[in-house]
Design an enzyme around this catalytic site. Structure first.
Site, PDB file in Angstrom:
ATOM      1  N   PRO A   1      16.134  53.606  68.148  1.00 25.22           N
ATOM      2  CA  PRO A   1      14.925  54.067  67.472  1.00 25.22           C
ATOM      3  C   PRO A   1      14.589  55.542  67.725  1.00 25.22           C
ATOM      4  O   PRO A   1      14.109  56.225  66.819  1.00 25.22           O
ATOM      5  CB  PRO A   1      13.845  53.135  68.028  1.00 25.22           C
ATOM      6  CG  PRO A   1      14.588  51.895  68.379  1.00 25.22           C
ATOM      7  CD  PRO A   1      15.924  52.353  68.888  1.00 25.22           C
TER       8      PRO A   1
ATOM      9  N   HIS B   1      49.232  67.769  48.964  1.00 26.01           N
ATOM     10  CA  HIS B   1      48.117  67.534  48.059  1.00 26.01           C
ATOM     11  C   HIS B   1      48.586  66.638  46.913  1.00 26.01           C
ATOM     12  O   HIS B   1      49.782  66.479  46.682  1.00 26.01           O
ATOM     13  CB  HIS B   1      47.589  68.864  47.536  1.00 26.01           C
ATOM     14  CG  HIS B   1      46.740  69.594  48.542  1.00 26.01           C
ATOM     15  ND1 HIS B   1      46.027  70.718  48.247  1.00 26.01           N
ATOM     16  CD2 HIS B   1      46.499  69.342  49.859  1.00 26.01           C
ATOM     17  CE1 HIS B   1      45.381  71.137  49.324  1.00 26.01           C
ATOM     18  NE2 HIS B   1      45.652  70.318  50.314  1.00 26.01           N
TER      19      HIS B   1
ATOM     20  N   GLU C   1      24.065  55.254  64.810  1.00 30.32           N
ATOM     21  CA  GLU C   1      23.812  53.826  65.059  1.00 30.32           C
ATOM     22  C   GLU C   1      22.665  53.546  66.010  1.00 30.32           C
ATOM     23  O   GLU C   1      22.412  52.410  66.353  1.00 30.32           O
ATOM     24  CB  GLU C   1      25.095  53.159  65.568  1.00 30.32           C
ATOM     25  CG  GLU C   1      26.145  53.039  64.492  1.00 30.32           C
ATOM     26  CD  GLU C   1      26.978  51.780  64.609  1.00 30.32           C
ATOM     27  OE1 GLU C   1      26.661  50.914  65.431  1.00 30.32           O
ATOM     28  OE2 GLU C   1      27.962  51.675  63.868  1.00 30.32           O
TER      29      GLU C   1
ATOM     30  N   LEU D   1      16.590  58.193  68.281  1.00 26.46           N
ATOM     31  CA  LEU D   1      17.429  59.074  67.471  1.00 26.46           C
ATOM     32  C   LEU D   1      17.132  58.884  65.986  1.00 26.46           C
ATOM     33  O   LEU D   1      17.045  59.862  65.224  1.00 26.46           O
ATOM     34  CB  LEU D   1      18.908  58.796  67.774  1.00 26.46           C
ATOM     35  CG  LEU D   1      19.940  59.644  67.042  1.00 26.46           C
ATOM     36  CD1 LEU D   1      19.669  61.132  67.210  1.00 26.46           C
ATOM     37  CD2 LEU D   1      21.348  59.301  67.538  1.00 26.46           C
TER      38      LEU D   1
ATOM     39  N   CYS E   1      47.764  74.705  44.856  1.00 27.50           N
ATOM     40  CA  CYS E   1      48.186  73.714  43.870  1.00 27.50           C
ATOM     41  C   CYS E   1      48.166  74.308  42.472  1.00 27.50           C
ATOM     42  O   CYS E   1      48.969  73.913  41.617  1.00 27.50           O
ATOM     43  CB  CYS E   1      47.264  72.503  43.921  1.00 27.50           C
ATOM     44  SG  CYS E   1      47.520  71.533  45.403  1.00 27.50           S
TER      45      CYS E   1
ATOM     46  N   ASP F   1      22.800  50.021  76.389  1.00 23.44           N
ATOM     47  CA  ASP F   1      23.672  49.021  75.758  1.00 23.44           C
ATOM     48  C   ASP F   1      25.125  49.137  76.211  1.00 23.44           C
ATOM     49  O   ASP F   1      25.903  48.207  75.983  1.00 23.44           O
ATOM     50  CB  ASP F   1      23.637  49.165  74.228  1.00 23.44           C
ATOM     51  CG  ASP F   1      22.266  48.845  73.643  1.00 23.44           C
ATOM     52  OD1 ASP F   1      21.400  48.391  74.413  1.00 23.44           O
ATOM     53  OD2 ASP F   1      22.080  49.051  72.438  1.00 23.44           O
TER      54      ASP F   1
ATOM     55  N   ARG G   1      36.277  47.957  65.174  1.00 20.64           N
ATOM     56  CA  ARG G   1      37.099  46.805  65.525  1.00 20.64           C
ATOM     57  C   ARG G   1      37.285  45.859  64.347  1.00 20.64           C
ATOM     58  O   ARG G   1      36.387  45.674  63.529  1.00 20.64           O
ATOM     59  CB  ARG G   1      36.485  46.046  66.704  1.00 20.64           C
ATOM     60  CG  ARG G   1      36.485  46.855  67.998  1.00 20.64           C
ATOM     61  CD  ARG G   1      36.065  46.015  69.198  1.00 20.64           C
ATOM     62  NE  ARG G   1      34.700  45.537  69.106  1.00 20.64           N
ATOM     63  CZ  ARG G   1      33.620  46.264  69.399  1.00 20.64           C
ATOM     64  NH1 ARG G   1      33.740  47.520  69.771  1.00 20.64           N
ATOM     65  NH2 ARG G   1      32.422  45.741  69.296  1.00 20.64           N
TER      66      ARG G   1
ATOM     67  N   ALA H   1      14.939  44.304  68.589  1.00 21.54           N
ATOM     68  CA  ALA H   1      15.140  43.479  69.782  1.00 21.54           C
ATOM     69  C   ALA H   1      13.880  42.651  69.994  1.00 21.54           C
ATOM     70  O   ALA H   1      12.825  42.951  69.430  1.00 21.54           O
ATOM     71  CB  ALA H   1      15.417  44.342  71.008  1.00 21.54           C
TER      72      ALA H   1
ATOM     73  N   GLU I   1      48.499  66.928  43.660  1.00 18.22           N
ATOM     74  CA  GLU I   1      49.271  67.546  42.571  1.00 18.22           C
ATOM     75  C   GLU I   1      50.730  67.726  43.000  1.00 18.22           C
ATOM     76  O   GLU I   1      51.663  67.433  42.235  1.00 18.22           O
ATOM     77  CB  GLU I   1      48.679  68.907  42.198  1.00 18.22           C
ATOM     78  CG  GLU I   1      47.211  68.842  41.748  1.00 18.22           C
ATOM     79  CD  GLU I   1      46.237  69.032  42.910  1.00 18.22           C
ATOM     80  OE1 GLU I   1      46.548  68.602  44.045  1.00 18.22           O
ATOM     81  OE2 GLU I   1      45.172  69.622  42.684  1.00 18.22           O
TER      82      GLU I   1
END
Lengths: 384, 384
Positions: A291, A69, A288, A293, A106, A221, A228, A183, A71
């Site tokens: 539509p 941690h 991501e 979800l 701590c 998709d 990346r 799209a 501290e």
């Protein structure tokens, strides 16, 4: 340094000079904390030790689960330089923990080291780890809280949300044309947004614990859902890849390729989904697509933050970014508060946040987030 | 000063010191020009006179149709201060005109005044007024063009477009949710965007020559289409109010109330509409709605600039900002180039511009834009 707004003045301190030194040290502690990983089960914490004259003598930060941690790191740094921490002031971004993890609490470490005063930005809402301030005060150490509290809250935003609500902070990513389409009519969508917006989205992937799509997107998709770099390489941290829905993920799907672990949740109940992810210590979930979800999350008020990448493009037809939310009149619109606006090439990113408190239906009354010293104890490569 | 990118170095000058003085004077001339009205038939022009040592001795700018041109204003300012303009250098944002309007040509005025050198930012593309540089050179005056040309082009963007194409510069205003909707399912739309975005839109109205809506919007919303200040008062300049379509504007419509003149054009052919507006000396047309008119303009490639006010709101249903554009695949999307991004409270304004040259079908090969000294000669309060 983090880009923080003007902070509040320190309270309960000995005078203006000490106040300035403590605030300055807290800014440094926040900057140190920000060097820790934004993903992972543990909060990012930084600590600076000041001598009685207000001069910094040692510092440390938490580098992620399994490491000391902040501290402990600062105390160790002091000792490694031959500095006795007795009588110092510890300036730390989060209330020191009072629980026994892999190492001792701590709070005890600060007491044992003879630290005289502790300044804290944010109190620990974690019922398992909290109580550090009380422990310190019981040992005769002066403790103040609230120094640069807003900046501390911002730094710990996702972790605090997860601890307070018992479910992950949900960021919904949208990438749309100006007319809200994801799209064209024939389904083509590469690319609506430009390379800078896409590169930015990958840096966000590298900061979150998990990334979710529905099975529809997974099948249509065939995304890899990896984080990346611009040159196509993988970031060191890869988020858990979560697919929601009943359809199986094909054996040759990119989701099974290099990247984070794959978790297939056949659940449709989002409260259950978020609970399952909380059990796996997911603090920050990036959603991501697509539509279907996005619509389900918005309709259940599960979205804490929207990342909307908007391109200066008009399509006039094609699927829209969200479906029917049951909203019939403008006063009932799903309205977020803009936190930040960034231009990315021709596109703009709007970061907008929840304006209403989290609804109870999605809140776990028994937070499932012990603050850990060790590595996450649950397996991360399974399919359910 | 206008917010201009780093300009080009001056060419063909006597040396670095003079070059710096001329560029500095051109920046001042551009700032002066920007003080003129952005609406109206005439270009905004500024002029600075430098003595042979490169020091500014007088300046002037054009304050709108019916007032002196910038060069005449600067020469008059010099004389009113007892300064003989003979031997001075004139730094002027637009090529001095060579035609006889209400006053004589500016080129002749500079020659008669004994000016030694003229530096110009932008050449005049107006076939009626052009030729000033040639006239000056024939009189033995050294003329350079292109000093801060990019900044000059930006300042005169709408006017240059109108002169070059023979039709107004068309700015399409959109105000949408993140999912591209302009109203909720029940038609309510007040307000998707916030007060800062709406106030900004009114400042744009005060800068344009005309503002257009379709009869659908005119009847449904009963807009006033006035340019209003934050306190609800009217700006001094009110744009011509243009309604496109065959349906009559009701006698009690707000469009007939205080504000700019009302022009009802029953045309559906946008080339004809733009030609009619060009005849009325409209250089900059702001189109505010609704989806039907926006779609028609986009489908005919008539939009030169998009002002998209985007709110951090999701609706999920309700009318979208544009209808079918005949675009079926992403490569055919109507794509604009972002010029500027501004946060306005919770909303963001994206200003994006045409990326393709103006198509010939909308270009009048015989520009109808004489550069005038006098007030516009055509009536401005009629209905057709």
């Amino acid at each position: 340094m983090i880009n923080a707004p003007q902070g509040r003045a320190v309270q309960h301190t000995a005078g203006p000079a000490v106040s300035t030194a403590v605030e300055s040290a807290m800014r440094r502690a926040l900057a140190l904390a920000a060097q820790g990983p934004s993903h992972g089960p543990n909060p990012r914490v930084g600590c600076v030790l000041l001598d009685p004259g207000g001069r910094p003598v040692a510092e440390g930060f938490h580098r992620g689960a399994g490491t000391p941690h902040a501290e402990a790191a600062a105390l160790a740094a002091a000792r490694s330089h031959g500095i006795d921490p007795r009588g110092t002031t510890a300036v730390v971004t989060l209330e020191p923990c009072a629980h026994h993890g892999r190492t001792g609490p701590c709070a005890d470490a600060l007491i044992d080291a003879g630290v005289a005063t502790v300044h804290v930005a944010v109190s620990d809402p974690n019922p398992v780890a909290a109580g550090g301030a009380a422990t310190l005060r019981a040992a005769g150490i002066e403790v103040t809280t609230g120094t640069l509290a807003d900046e501390g809250e911002e730094l710990l935003r996702h972790w605090l949300h997860a601890v307070r609500t018992g479910r992950p902070y949900v960021t919904l990513k949208l990438a749309t044309s100006l007319d809200g389409r994801v799209a064209a009519a024939d389904g083509t969508s590469r690319w609506i947004t430009g390379p800078q917006a896409r590169a930015h989205a990958h840096t966000i992937r590298a900061q979150v614990d998990a990334i979710a799509v529905g099975t529809g997107t997974a099948l249509t998709d065939d995304p890899s859902l990896t984080a990346r770099t611009i040159d196509g390489g993988l970031f060191e941290h890869q988020p858990l890849r979560v697919v929601l829905g009943r359809t199986a993920v094909p054996d040759d799907a990119r989701l099974r390729g290099p990247g984070g672990a794959l978790l297939h949740l056949p659940e449709h109940d989002l409260a259950v989904v978020l609970g399952r992810l909380a059990e796996r210590e997911v603090r920050h979930l990036l959603v991501e697509g697509g539509p279907t979800l996005a619509t389900a999350l918005l309709a259940t008020d599960a979205v804490d933050e929207v990342h909307a990448y908007v391109a200066p493009v008009l399509l006039g037809s094609g699927p829209t970014v969200v479906g029917d939310l049951g909203i019939t009149t403008i006063g009932a619109a799903a309205r977020f508060a803009t936190h930040d606006v960034t231009r990315l090439g021709d596109d703009v990113l709007m970061v907008a946040r929840r304006t209403q408190p989290v609804t109870n239906s999605l809140t776990n009354p028994q937070p499932a987030y012990p603050r850990q010293n060790g590595r996450p104890s649950r397996p991360t490569t399974e399919e359910i």
